[in-house]
Motif scaffolding. Structure first.
Motif, mmCIF file in Angstrom:
data_model
loop_
_atom_site.group_PDB
_atom_site.id
_atom_site.type_symbol
_atom_site.label_atom_id
_atom_site.label_comp_id
_atom_site.label_asym_id
_atom_site.label_seq_id
_atom_site.Cartn_x
_atom_site.Cartn_y
_atom_site.Cartn_z
ATOM 1 N N GLN A 82 0.798 -1.229 0.000
ATOM 2 C CA GLN A 82 0.000 0.000 0.000
ATOM 3 C C GLN A 82 0.829 1.276 0.000
ATOM 4 N N VAL A 83 2.125 1.186 0.264
ATOM 5 C CA VAL A 83 2.959 2.391 0.218
ATOM 6 C C VAL A 83 3.464 2.669 -1.193
ATOM 7 N N LEU A 84 3.146 1.817 -2.149
ATOM 8 C CA LEU A 84 3.493 2.037 -3.550
ATOM 9 C C LEU A 84 2.413 2.954 -4.136
ATOM 10 N N SER B 46 1.370 9.279 7.474
ATOM 11 C CA SER B 46 1.449 8.181 6.512
ATOM 12 C C SER B 46 0.501 8.423 5.348
ATOM 13 N N THR B 47 0.840 7.816 4.233
ATOM 14 C CA THR B 47 -0.017 7.820 3.051
ATOM 15 C C THR B 47 -0.086 6.401 2.531
ATOM 16 N N LEU B 48 -1.284 5.910 2.288
ATOM 17 C CA LEU B 48 -1.490 4.562 1.766
ATOM 18 C C LEU B 48 -2.372 4.614 0.531
ATOM 19 N N ARG B 49 -2.155 3.651 -0.354
ATOM 20 C CA ARG B 49 -2.979 3.508 -1.546
ATOM 21 C C ARG B 49 -3.836 2.262 -1.388
ATOM 22 N N PHE B 50 -5.122 2.426 -1.563
ATOM 23 C CA PHE B 50 -6.080 1.331 -1.457
ATOM 24 C C PHE B 50 -6.485 0.890 -2.862
ATOM 25 N N LEU B 51 -5.751 -0.086 -3.401
ATOM 26 C CA LEU B 51 -6.051 -0.608 -4.733
ATOM 27 C C LEU B 51 -7.083 -1.720 -4.640
ATOM 28 N N GLY B 52 -8.058 -1.683 -5.512
ATOM 29 C CA GLY B 52 -9.045 -2.751 -5.581
ATOM 30 C C GLY B 52 -8.489 -3.965 -6.309
ATOM 31 N N ALA B 53 -9.209 -5.066 -6.240
ATOM 32 C CA ALA B 53 -8.765 -6.322 -6.842
ATOM 33 C C ALA B 53 -8.557 -6.186 -8.349
ATOM 34 N N ASP B 54 -9.415 -5.431 -9.029
ATOM 35 C CA ASP B 54 -9.265 -5.271 -10.474
ATOM 36 C C ASP B 54 -7.969 -4.550 -10.826
ATOM 37 N N GLU C 5 -0.354 -8.934 0.833
ATOM 38 C CA GLU C 5 -1.696 -8.523 1.209
ATOM 39 C C GLU C 5 -1.817 -7.014 1.132
ATOM 40 N N THR C 6 -3.031 -6.588 0.929
ATOM 41 C CA THR C 6 -3.384 -5.180 0.954
ATOM 42 C C THR C 6 -4.804 -5.088 1.502
ATOM 43 N N ARG C 7 -5.133 -3.978 2.094
ATOM 44 C CA ARG C 7 -6.491 -3.815 2.609
ATOM 45 C C ARG C 7 -7.453 -3.624 1.446
ATOM 46 N N ASP C 8 -8.602 -4.263 1.516
ATOM 47 C CA ASP C 8 -9.612 -4.139 0.472
ATOM 48 C C ASP C 8 -10.294 -2.780 0.595
ATOM 49 N N PRO C 9 -10.242 -1.945 -0.448
ATOM 50 C CA PRO C 9 -10.862 -0.626 -0.346
ATOM 51 C C PRO C 9 -12.379 -0.689 -0.161
ATOM 52 N N LEU C 10 -13.003 -1.789 -0.577
ATOM 53 C CA LEU C 10 -14.455 -1.894 -0.397
ATOM 54 C C LEU C 10 -14.842 -1.950 1.083
ATOM 55 N N ILE D 85 -6.087 7.153 -2.538
ATOM 56 C CA ILE D 85 -5.056 7.619 -1.614
ATOM 57 C C ILE D 85 -5.670 8.117 -0.305
ATOM 58 N N VAL D 86 -5.167 7.585 0.813
ATOM 59 C CA VAL D 86 -5.610 7.997 2.145
ATOM 60 C C VAL D 86 -4.389 8.508 2.914
ATOM 61 N N VAL D 87 -4.490 9.748 3.396
ATOM 62 C CA VAL D 87 -3.430 10.377 4.175
ATOM 63 C C VAL D 87 -3.917 10.462 5.612
#
Length: 156
Positions: free
Chosen positions: A18-20, A107-115, A46-51, A87-89
């Motif tokens: 998520q830091v990418l 911190s800044t994280l990117r929440f990418l969905g499965a697609d 793993e990454t957190r699911d944005p949904l 993007i969540v800051v």
């Protein structure tokens, strides 16, 4: 003689994917992973699911207690400062026992969905073998907290 080591299995943990933040970073990371894997080698992350919208519960009213063995626990809160698309800051505050003032970290994280994750994987080459929605092996989908992916390097 090659000094590059190849791996049968590699992992990226702690939601580090998520830091990418930009599109170039996951592309470069996945290309490097593919290059480091043997044919048939696997990569798990793993990454957190944005949904699931986890950031909505990151407030000062929802602290997390982090146990420190025999020492007193540290209290952590998070406060979201902005949400802009993926993007969540946010700011994390740590109340550490025996310290005069809390510690703060931005911190800044990117929440990418499965697609979108699938798109980056398809571009880089590792093919998705398995995908889970939680650490108990539950199915991915709306409401699952995680997107846990195991991808495999296919022969060139």
């Amino acid at each position: 003689m090659s000094w590059v080591r190849e791996f049968d299995f590699a992992v990226m943990t702690g939601h580090a994917f998520q830091v990418l933040l930009g599109d170039d970073e996951p592309r470069a990371a996945l290309a490097a992973v593919r290059a480091a894997l043997t044919d048939g080698g696997q990569f798990g992350f793993e990454t957190r699911d944005p949904l699931a919208r986890a950031w909505e519960s990151w407030t000062t009213e929802t602290p997390v207690e982090v146990a420190a063995g025999a020492a007193a626990s540290t209290r952590m809160t998070r406060q979201v400062r902005s949400v802009d698309g993926e993007i969540v800051v946010f700011t994390s505050t740590f109340d550490v026992p025996k310290e005069s003032a809390p510690r703060h970290g931005d911190s800044t994280l990117r929440f990418l969905g499965a697609d979108r994750l699938g798109m980056f994987l398809a571009e880089a080459g590792p093919a998705v073998d398995e995908r889970y929605g939680d650490w108990a092996g539950g199915p991915p989908g709306e409401g699952s907290p995680e997107i846990i992916t195991v991808a495999r390097r296919t022969p060139a």
